[in-house]
Write an enzyme that holds these catalytic residues in place. Structure first.
Site, short mmCIF file in Angstrom:
data_model
loop_
_atom_site.label_atom_id
_atom_site.label_comp_id
_atom_site.label_asym_id
_atom_site.label_seq_id
_atom_site.Cartn_x
_atom_site.Cartn_y
_atom_site.Cartn_z
CG ASP A 1 -1.93 1.10 1.29
OD1 ASP A 1 -2.32 1.49 2.39
OD2 ASP A 1 -2.30 1.59 0.21
CE LYS B 1 0.33 -15.36 -7.79
NZ LYS B 1 -0.59 -16.11 -8.65
NE ARG C 1 -10.90 13.16 -7.86
CZ ARG C 1 -11.82 12.73 -6.99
NH1 ARG C 1 -13.08 12.61 -7.37
NH2 ARG C 1 -11.49 12.41 -5.77
CE LYS C 2 -12.03 5.90 -12.81
NZ LYS C 2 -13.20 5.00 -13.16
C1 LIG Z 1 2.99 15.53 1.11
C2 LIG Z 1 3.56 14.25 0.59
C3 LIG Z 1 4.25 13.49 1.75
C4 LIG Z 1 3.84 12.02 1.77
C5 LIG Z 1 3.94 11.49 3.17
C6 LIG Z 1 3.91 9.97 3.18
C7 LIG Z 1 2.50 9.44 3.04
C8 LIG Z 1 2.51 7.95 2.86
C9 LIG Z 1 1.15 7.47 2.39
C10 LIG Z 1 1.24 6.07 1.91
C11 LIG Z 1 -0.02 5.70 1.20
C12 LIG Z 1 -1.07 5.29 2.16
C13 LIG Z 1 -2.39 5.25 1.43
C14 LIG Z 1 -3.46 5.02 2.39
O1 LIG Z 1 -3.38 4.18 3.24
S1 LIG Z 1 -4.83 6.01 2.22
C15 LIG Z 1 -5.84 5.47 3.53
C16 LIG Z 1 -6.85 4.42 3.09
N1 LIG Z 1 -7.77 4.97 2.13
C17 LIG Z 1 -8.81 5.76 2.56
O2 LIG Z 1 -8.99 6.01 3.73
C18 LIG Z 1 -9.68 6.32 1.48
C19 LIG Z 1 -11.14 6.36 1.93
N2 LIG Z 1 -11.96 6.65 0.77
C20 LIG Z 1 -12.12 7.92 0.35
O3 LIG Z 1 -11.66 8.86 0.94
C21 LIG Z 1 -12.93 8.11 -0.91
O4 LIG Z 1 -13.72 6.98 -1.18
C22 LIG Z 1 -12.02 8.35 -2.15
C23 LIG Z 1 -11.18 9.60 -1.91
C24 LIG Z 1 -11.11 7.16 -2.37
C25 LIG Z 1 -12.90 8.55 -3.37
O5 LIG Z 1 -13.92 9.43 -2.99
P1 LIG Z 1 -14.28 10.72 -3.89
O6 LIG Z 1 -15.58 11.23 -3.39
O7 LIG Z 1 -13.14 11.65 -3.95
O8 LIG Z 1 -14.44 10.15 -5.37
P2 LIG Z 1 -15.62 9.20 -5.94
O9 LIG Z 1 -16.26 8.38 -4.87
O10 LIG Z 1 -16.51 10.08 -6.80
O11 LIG Z 1 -14.80 8.22 -6.87
C26 LIG Z 1 -14.08 8.76 -7.99
C27 LIG Z 1 -14.02 7.66 -9.02
O12 LIG Z 1 -13.34 6.52 -8.46
C28 LIG Z 1 -14.21 5.40 -8.49
N3 LIG Z 1 -13.98 4.64 -7.27
C29 LIG Z 1 -13.93 5.13 -6.01
N4 LIG Z 1 -13.69 4.15 -5.13
C30 LIG Z 1 -13.59 3.02 -5.87
C31 LIG Z 1 -13.32 1.65 -5.53
N5 LIG Z 1 -13.12 1.28 -4.27
N6 LIG Z 1 -13.27 0.75 -6.53
C32 LIG Z 1 -13.47 1.14 -7.81
N7 LIG Z 1 -13.72 2.40 -8.21
C33 LIG Z 1 -13.78 3.33 -7.23
C34 LIG Z 1 -15.63 5.95 -8.52
O13 LIG Z 1 -16.49 4.99 -9.10
C35 LIG Z 1 -15.42 7.15 -9.42
O14 LIG Z 1 -15.26 6.67 -10.73
P3 LIG Z 1 -15.94 7.52 -11.98
O15 LIG Z 1 -17.42 7.57 -11.68
O16 LIG Z 1 -15.29 8.90 -11.90
O17 LIG Z 1 -15.58 6.73 -13.21
#
Ligand SMILES: CCCCCCCCCCCCCC(=O)SCCNC(=O)CCNC(=O)[C@H](O)C(C)(C)COP(=O)(O)OP(=O)(O)OC[C@H]1O[C@@H](n2cnc3c(N)ncnc32)[C@H](O)[C@@H]1OP(=O)(O)O
Length: 201
Positions: free
Chosen positions: A123, A147, A168-169
């Site tokens: 992840d 596996k 956005r995907k």
């Molecule tokens: C600053 C940088 C420093 C970095 C620091 C280190 C960081 C390290 C981090 C490491 C990494 C750690 C990472 C972690 O651990 S991230 C933590 C775990 N993930 C979460 O907590 C996310 C929770 N979910 C959400 O917040 C929302 O559901 C999201 C944001 C994901 C989408 O909600 P939003 O309201 O925004 O958008 P939408 O619902 O209109 O969906 C948009 C499109 O996507 C499609 N869709 C959505 N879900 C699914 C699905 N499950 N399967 C298939 N398709 C799906 C949907 O059909 C639509 O498609 P279309 O109709 O447009 O075709």
């Protein structure tokens, strides 16, 4: 260092560098990617919170310095006990790889790495790949086929790539391979969705 207070020094420390807990396999694989980085195609990603993008095209602003949290993978004091890892980024190939040595506090069945810790590393590797190539994004779905079990203390390469964007995907794939590349331990697909900011959910 007090367990609860992640000191200023600890917060800024770059943990993605060799330490005494790294096995020879871990050092060999790390040195292989350091060598590959000499011509600029790969770049080591520092572990500390300020991940300043390593490509000219993306500038990820540094996180504001929270002193009361840690990224999950750096939650253990004590070298080699948990997630020992270092990431390398290849913008041209849209890849992030993690050289990873799971420690004894990540046990599942006797002597083997817990599948949840492997999922965490997949992840996070896919997450960094998505963040570096598609900007701030969150995991929407993660599918993993396990596996072959991973022995604690062994070294694996977690190899993720951004396969395509659809609006956005961000669609990514990932393989977890033994350090000699001969054994496929796990393979995964992930969908990340670009977000303005995780806190604005
Ligand atoms: C600053 C940088 C420093 C970095 C620091 C280190 C960081 C390290 C981090 C490491 C990494 C750690 C990472 C972690 O651990 S991230 C933590 C775990 N993930 C979460 O907590 C996310 C929770 N979910 C959400 O917040 C929302 O559901 C999201 C944001 C994901 C989408 O909600 P939003 O309201 O925004 O958008 P939408 O619902 O209109 O969906 C948009 C499109 O996507 C499609 N869709 C959505 N879900 C699914 C699905 N499950 N399967 C298939 N398709 C799906 C949907 O059909 C639509 O498609 P279309 O109709 O447009 O075709």
């Amino acid at each position: 260092m007090r367990q609860t207070q992640f000191s200023q020094a600890g917060w800024l420390k770059d943990y993605a560098l060799p330490n005494a807990s790294w096995s020879q396999d871990m050092l060999n694989l790390y040195n292989k990617f350091v060598e590959k980085s000499k011509d600029g195609t790969w770049k080591r990603i520092p572990s500390y919170r300020h991940i300043i993008a390593l490509t000219n095209s993306i500038k990820l602003e540094a996180e504001k310095p929270r002193q009361d949290t840690r990224i999950f993978l750096r939650n253990l004091d004590g070298e080699g006990l948990g997630f020992e890892y270092v990431m390398f980024f290849n913008p041209a190939e849209k890849r992030v790889v993690t050289v990873y040595q799971p420690g004894p506090y990540l046990e599942g069945y006797d002597g083997f790495t817990h599948g949840g810790s492997t999922a965490t590393m997949i992840d996070t590797t896919c997450g960094i790949c998505s963040i570096f190539l598609a900007g701030k994004s969150m995991t929407a779905s993660l599918s993993i086929n396990f596996k072959i079990p991973i022995l604690l203390g062994s070294v694996v390469l977690v190899d993720s790539r951004l396969d395509r964007m659809e609006g956005r995907k961000a669609f990514l794939s990932c393989q977890v391979l033994s350090c000699d590349g001969q054994t496929l331990h796990a393979e995964a697909t992930a969908l990340f969705i670009q977000v303005a900011s995780p806190s604005q959910r």
